[in-house]
Design an enzyme around this catalytic site. Structure first.
Site, PDB file in Angstrom:
ATOM      1  N   GLY A  12      83.758   7.622 -25.821  1.00 38.16           N
ATOM      2  CA  GLY A  12      84.304   8.728 -26.593  1.00 38.16           C
ATOM      3  C   GLY A  12      85.810   8.679 -26.715  1.00 38.16           C
ATOM      4  CG  ASP A  13      88.474   8.840 -23.392  1.00 35.68           C
ATOM      5  OD1 ASP A  13      89.005   9.908 -23.722  1.00 35.68           O
ATOM      6  OD2 ASP A  13      87.921   8.673 -22.287  1.00 35.68           O
ATOM      7  N   PRO A  14      88.057   5.821 -26.785  1.00 42.17           N
ATOM      8  CG  PRO A  14      86.955   3.777 -26.490  1.00 42.17           C
ATOM      9  CD  PRO A  14      87.271   5.068 -25.791  1.00 42.17           C
ATOM     10  N   GLY A  48      90.082   8.176 -30.293  1.00 42.52           N
ATOM     11  CA  GLY A  48      91.460   7.730 -30.458  1.00 42.52           C
ATOM     12  C   GLY A  48      91.672   6.965 -31.753  1.00 42.52           C
TER      13      GLY A  48
END
Length: 795
Positions: free
Chosen positions: A564-566, A569
């Site tokens: 979910g972070d990359p 992002g």
């Protein structure tokens, strides 16, 4: 003009990589035309289908990845078809393709000739290994490139099953994530070409991009020498999927205070007071016992009750959703994330919505095209294109980004903006340092500091750091002065934090009316769960990807990285560049809201389309594929060595069969793909026996020479010596003043005209405070000294 209607994009490809990149641009108004052969795009033949009935106008994968596009059929084998394609290329501002040079030649296209004949044109080639180098012509679908990139090696995370292979996450995750990076670089470069007349060739390797977003796996190996895998125990505990009365829930405690709140929520049971779980190290050493105790406790709860109660106590939990759960979720409904779209052939279909929300709106719903539904671009080329210039500047040079983010999602966004030339100024403080500076990724034998953490040094490359205390009135004043001089402000604090700091949206827009304001959070800034905690690891469970991931017949599993972070992002970076492109046309700013949950859910496209078209949720398949066989990862000689092999068609199958056992070519069980799928277990057993005593690299070279896509599942240690990644210039080895010279993944794409290397390492905390205050705010040395003495800024 609300969108980017004047941008003409020609999409020529066969995989989800080019399809999603084209979709992202079409959904913001770009005039995207997908070129299809007379038989239709390959994704039209993949499914999933309504009620399982194949129809090239009803393939869920195509319907989901081709929204808002037009379709033109071109026969590459006819002179008329090649002439038509040449006309479309000449009219385009941007060509997106996932074909390598040999495949492009079959369409009559040569990238070097295009650069000469159409110097204004931007071409973005998203290929498995890149356009040049020792593996440029190797075959690879999602399975092979996912394992070649290192993601497959890490999946499923923290597995106890030593005899099971590493597995790729469900669907086409490496291609889909790389597609967003391709759309980002392509849009930024095309916007630059509008002003300079100079086009660009973007050579984007799926392997390189995916290897660059492996959380702390590669950088952990670079700093510590420890080669991570899918096996073992996570450093942070608790972290994992636990059983409830009516389903599964994901739980993670990243910080010590979160563990303490969990203990309180459990009414401080006796086992928490035995001294076995007091610290991070204690919980790591006793993680098996901790899992037993927690499963006993979560087993007394229903999923939704525990989800809301734990979140009310600021504990990061999330349900392990299915696709049907997404359909019924009140938070997604409140954010209008699920959008019905009428298709002329398939009827009304509920689609996953935009990867982000932006105001004023850019994203728009629209159906995928029927085959050959248009004559070409809606708009005509600009007759006043500027003559090509020689300026080698990067697309975002001159754009200032004030970075108020931390951990991974926000820093990953701003890292990619920095890769494109933006001046990223990171605001941070010693009183509450970035979590990324405190994670345990250090060189052994070196005392940990806030400046020598490998995790921060990876995502902080080519940024400037200013130390500002946002709790101090003069610190807030300095931050506001920087905002007034910036083009973009980004944060990924919990919802409401910016308002409490006095930096709410109204204040930001008062400081600069055409500002691009971007916020990343777990659940987005609106909806009933807006203030819930949402770290990256929660998003695979929330999005349904964890429910699709795992070994056949086994339980849901994590996907190996905190995707979910990359995912959020890179989506935020694309949205920011889209906002800048609109500002360039209209003069207005944008407000961007990115939810980790929604960004990850948009990558569950095949699972979602199967559900929305009326089918059961796809089963967990490990390395297998719904359509292709053989398609798996086989053990080879040596310890924990595995080889990914896939045969996308009968031709590659016959080539593999001739090497494994010539008799297989005549075996009626395996004569076509349907037979190979029906008899997949027997087929896998034969291939596994053939691979078991052979060297993985010897087999890889043998298979690739025969045209069979294959590659070892690579750990970070193998990535570090991968000759193709080295050729593509992925790795940077810059001297860092606190950490020394370490290998870092750098820019994952190559540019023909502009610089494509990282010019400087991550900053020390506050390294550029005086420089930025002097250069950007024009403060005198005495004024800066006063701020330092007051404690508003660091010295």
């Amino acid at each position: 003009m609300d969108g980017l209607d004047d941008l003409r994009v020609l999409e020529l490809g066969t995989t989800p990589a080019s399809a999603r990149a084209g979709k992202l641009l079409a959904d913001i108004g770009a005039d995207v035309v997908v070129v299809e052969p007379p038989t239709g795009h390959p994704l039209r033949h993949r499914g999933p289908w309504p009620a399982g009935q194949p129809d090239r106008e009803h393939s869920g994968t195509f319907l989901g990845l081709a929204t808002n596009k037009g379709s033109v059929v071109v026969d590459p084998d006819s002179p008329e078809g090649r002439r038509r394609l040449a006309e479309l290329v000449d009219q385009a501002d941007l060509v997106i393709t996932d074909l390598g040079r040999p495949a492009l030649a079959t369409w009559g296209l040569d990238l070097d000739e295009l650069a000469e004949s159409a110097p204004h044109l931007v071409t973005c080639a998203i290929t498995p290994f890149g356009l040049t180098g020792p593996k440029a012509d190797w075959g690879a679908g999602e399975l092979v490139v996912n394992h070649a990139s290192g993601w497959g090696w890490l999946c499923p995370g923290a597995s106890p099953l030593e005899d099971e292979p590493p597995i790729k996450p469900p669907g086409h995750q490496a291609m889909l994530q790389t597609a967003v990076a391709g759309a980002l670089a392509a849009l930024a470069s095309t916007e630059q070409a509008r002003h300079t007349g100079r086009g660009e060739l973007i050579d984007l390797s799926v392997q390189a991009y995916t290897a660059s977003q492996l959380e702390n796996a590669f950088i952990g190996y670079s700093y510590t020498g420890v080669d991570p895998s899918r096996l073992g125990t996570r450093i942070l505990n608790p972290w994992g999927i636990f059983e409830c009365q009516d389903g599964l829930i994901f739980l993670v405690c990243v910080e010590q205070d979160q563990w303490q709140r969990l203990v309180e929520l459990m009414d401080t049971p006796e086992w928490t007071q035995m001294g076995l779980f007091d610290t991070v190290d204690d919980r790591y050493d006793n993680s098996d016992l901790l899992e037993v105790y927690l499963n006993e406790w979560t087993g007394t709860w229903r999923v939704q009750e525990l989800f809301h109660q734990a979140q009310a106590n600021r504990i990061c939990v999330a349900p392990v959703n299915t696709m049907a759960d997404l359909d019924d979720d009140p938070h997604l409904a409140a954010r209008d994330f699920l959008v019905p779209i009428d298709h002329p052939g398939a009827g009304s279909i509920v689609h996953l919505g935009g990867e982000y929300q932006i105001e004023p709106p850019l994203w728009r719903p629209g159906p995928a095209p029927t085959l050959d539904d248009c004559d070409g671009f809606r708009s005509r080329p600009n007759p006043d294109r500027p003559a090509p210039g020689a300026d080698p500047a990067l697309p975002l040079e001159g754009i200032q980004v004030l970075d108020l983010s931390w951990a991974w999602a926000g820093p990953f966004c701003t890292l990619n903006l920095a890769h494109l030339g933006a001046d990223v100024i990171k605001v941070e403080s010693r009183s509450r340092p970035d979590l990324g500076r405190r994670l345990p990724v250090y060189v052994p034998g070196v005392e940990p500091t806030l400046d020598n953490c490998g995790y921060f040094n990876q995502w902080g490359q080519n940024k400037r750091s200013v130390e500002i205390d946002l709790r101090h009135p003069d610190g807030i004043a300095a931050a506001k002065a920087l905002i007034a001089q910036s083009d973009v402000v980004i944060d990924n604090y919990s919802t409401g934090v910016m308002d409490r700091l006095g930096l709410g949206l109204a204040t930001l827009r008062d400081l600069r009316s055409d500002l691009i304001v971007a916020s990343i959070s777990g659940y987005g800034s609106t909806g009933p769960n807006a203030e819930y905690m949402g770290y990256g690891p929660t998003t695979a469970p929330l999005s349904g990807l964890a429910s699709l991931n795992g070994y056949e017949g086994g339980p849901p599993a994590e996907v190996g990285i905190s995707m979910g972070d990359p995912a959020a992002g890179i989506v935020a970076a694309f949205a920011i560049v889209a906002g800048l492109a609109r500002r360039d046309r209209t003069g207005e700013g944008s407000v961007i809201d990115v939810s980790l949950w929604e960004a990850a859910s948009c990558s569950a496209i095949e699972g979602w389309m199967a559900h929305t078209l009326g089918n059961d949720q796809p089963p967990r398949m490990g390395n297998h594929d719904p359509v292709v066989a053989p398609h798996s990862c086989y053990r080879t000689a040596g310890h924990d060595n595995w080889l990914a092999i896939e045969c996308p068609d009968d031709q590659t199958w016959r080539a593999l069969a001739a090497m494994v056992d010539p008799g297989l070519t005549d075996d009626p069980r395996f004569a076509d793909v349907n037979g190979r799928k029906r008899n997949e277990a027997e087929l896998d057993a034969v291939i596994a026996a053939w691979c078991a005593s052979r060297d993985q690299w010897e087999l890889t070279r043998l298979l690739q020479q025969a045209g069979v896509p294959a590659h070892p599942s690579q750990s970070p240690a193998l990535l570090a010596v991968d000759e193709q990644l080295e050729h593509m210039g992925l790795f940077e080895r810059l001297d860092h003043p606190a950490a020394g010279r370490r290998t870092h993944p750098g820019i994952p794409w190559r540019l023909r005209h502009s610089p494509d290397r990282v010019p400087r390492p991550a900053p020390l905390l506050g390294q550029h405070t005086g420089e930025v205050l002097s250069e950007v705010l024009r403060l005198t040395p005495d004024q800066i000294a006063q701020l330092e003495q007051s404690g508003a800024v660091g010295s």
